[in-house]
Design a protein around this motif. Structure first.
Motif, PDB file in Angstrom:
ATOM      1  N   HIS A   1       8.535  -0.329   5.841  1.00 27.19           N
ATOM      2  CA  HIS A   1       7.885   0.965   5.598  1.00 27.19           C
ATOM      3  C   HIS A   1       8.422   1.568   4.313  1.00 27.19           C
ATOM      4  O   HIS A   1       9.625   1.543   4.055  1.00 27.19           O
ATOM      5  CB  HIS A   1       8.135   1.919   6.760  1.00 27.19           C
ATOM      6  CG  HIS A   1       7.703   1.378   8.089  1.00 27.19           C
ATOM      7  ND1 HIS A   1       6.439   0.903   8.341  1.00 27.19           N
ATOM      8  CD2 HIS A   1       8.388   1.233   9.258  1.00 27.19           C
ATOM      9  CE1 HIS A   1       6.351   0.489   9.596  1.00 27.19           C
ATOM     10  NE2 HIS A   1       7.525   0.684  10.177  1.00 27.19           N
ATOM     11  N   GLY A  48       7.876   4.901   3.287  1.00 27.25           N
ATOM     12  CA  GLY A  48       8.336   6.284   3.443  1.00 27.25           C
ATOM     13  C   GLY A  48       9.032   6.580   4.717  1.00 27.25           C
ATOM     14  O   GLY A  48       9.233   5.844   5.590  1.00 27.25           O
ATOM     15  N   ASP A  65       0.851  -1.188   0.000  1.00 28.33           N
ATOM     16  CA  ASP A  65       0.000   0.000   0.000  1.00 28.33           C
ATOM     17  C   ASP A  65       0.887   1.238   0.000  1.00 28.33           C
ATOM     18  O   ASP A  65       2.103   1.125  -0.193  1.00 28.33           O
ATOM     19  CB  ASP A  65      -1.006  -0.025   1.159  1.00 28.33           C
ATOM     20  CG  ASP A  65      -0.377  -0.026   2.538  1.00 28.33           C
ATOM     21  OD1 ASP A  65       0.701   0.590   2.722  1.00 28.33           O
ATOM     22  OD2 ASP A  65      -0.968  -0.616   3.457  1.00 28.33           O
ATOM     23  N   GLU A  66       0.333   2.388   0.208  1.00 30.69           N
ATOM     24  CA  GLU A  66       1.103   3.629   0.111  1.00 30.69           C
ATOM     25  C   GLU A  66       2.188   3.739   1.179  1.00 30.69           C
ATOM     26  O   GLU A  66       3.176   4.440   0.981  1.00 30.69           O
ATOM     27  CB  GLU A  66       0.177   4.835   0.192  1.00 30.69           C
ATOM     28  CG  GLU A  66      -0.698   4.984  -1.032  1.00 30.69           C
ATOM     29  CD  GLU A  66      -1.592   6.211  -0.968  1.00 30.69           C
ATOM     30  OE1 GLU A  66      -1.349   7.094  -0.131  1.00 30.69           O
ATOM     31  OE2 GLU A  66      -2.526   6.277  -1.771  1.00 30.69           O
ATOM     32  N   GLU A  67       1.994   3.070   2.308  1.00 31.76           N
ATOM     33  CA  GLU A  67       2.907   3.237   3.440  1.00 31.76           C
ATOM     34  C   GLU A  67       3.806   2.045   3.719  1.00 31.76           C
ATOM     35  O   GLU A  67       4.897   2.208   4.264  1.00 31.76           O
ATOM     36  CB  GLU A  67       2.109   3.569   4.702  1.00 31.76           C
ATOM     37  CG  GLU A  67       1.342   4.871   4.584  1.00 31.76           C
ATOM     38  CD  GLU A  67       0.519   5.177   5.816  1.00 31.76           C
ATOM     39  OE1 GLU A  67       0.604   4.417   6.808  1.00 31.76           O
ATOM     40  OE2 GLU A  67      -0.221   6.172   5.784  1.00 31.76           O
ATOM     41  N   ASN A  68       3.361   0.836   3.377  1.00 29.94           N
ATOM     42  CA  ASN A  68       4.080  -0.374   3.788  1.00 29.94           C
ATOM     43  C   ASN A  68       4.029  -1.476   2.756  1.00 29.94           C
ATOM     44  O   ASN A  68       3.102  -1.549   1.958  1.00 29.94           O
ATOM     45  CB  ASN A  68       3.462  -0.944   5.081  1.00 29.94           C
ATOM     46  CG  ASN A  68       3.480   0.025   6.219  1.00 29.94           C
ATOM     47  OD1 ASN A  68       4.549   0.421   6.670  1.00 29.94           O
ATOM     48  ND2 ASN A  68       2.311   0.420   6.692  1.00 29.94           N
TER      49      ASN A  68
END
Length: 140
Positions: free
Chosen positions: A138, A140, A67-70
């Motif tokens: 992660h 980011g 996903d966008e974070e992990n």
């Protein structure tokens, strides 16, 4: 970005296909524009886990969610389980048989490397039932 879910069946004792799942995830992350350092961490951790499935557990399954974070990876098997997790986490400790070591595997760096290259690391194991690794890197 909508989350991406990937599933891989990892056959046991098949070193010709070992690394196929981690290679596919690496290619997917590159296509998504994920940073090279994150890709390296995911590739190393997942490859080490994939090799452990082949060597110790007679195969297993890997589920990956991006996903966008992990990047979340769940590696599970129905192998013998890990009798002593603390000992298994020590660099150089290995239960790999000699025929596996002759192939260049089983140096006892798998679990320590997985922990080193992930941001979150959890082992659920039961002797005689199997092992599940819950990993997260992660983005980011």
């Amino acid at each position: 970005m909508e989350s991406i879910k990937l599933h891989y069946d990892v056959p046991g004792d098949d070193f010709t296909r070992a690394g196929a799942a981690s290679g596919d995830v690496k290619r997917t992350l590159k296509q998504l524009g994920v940073s090279p350092s994150v890709i390296r961490n995911v590739a190393v951790a997942m490859y080490e886990g994939e090799i452990n499935l082949v060597i110790h557990a007679g195969g297993g399954e890997i589920d990956v969610e991006i996903d966008e974070e992990n990047i979340t990876m769940t590696l599970s098997d129905h192998g013998p389980g890990i009798e002593n997790v603390e000992l298994a986490m020590k660099e150089g400790y290995s239960t790999a048989p000699d025929n596996i070591r002759c192939l260049g595997f089983g140096a006892g760096m798998g679990l320590p490397n997985i922990k080193k290259y992930t941001d979150e690391f959890k082992i659920d194991t039961e002797v005689g039932v199997g092992t599940t690794l819950h990993l997260k890197v992660h983005i980011g």
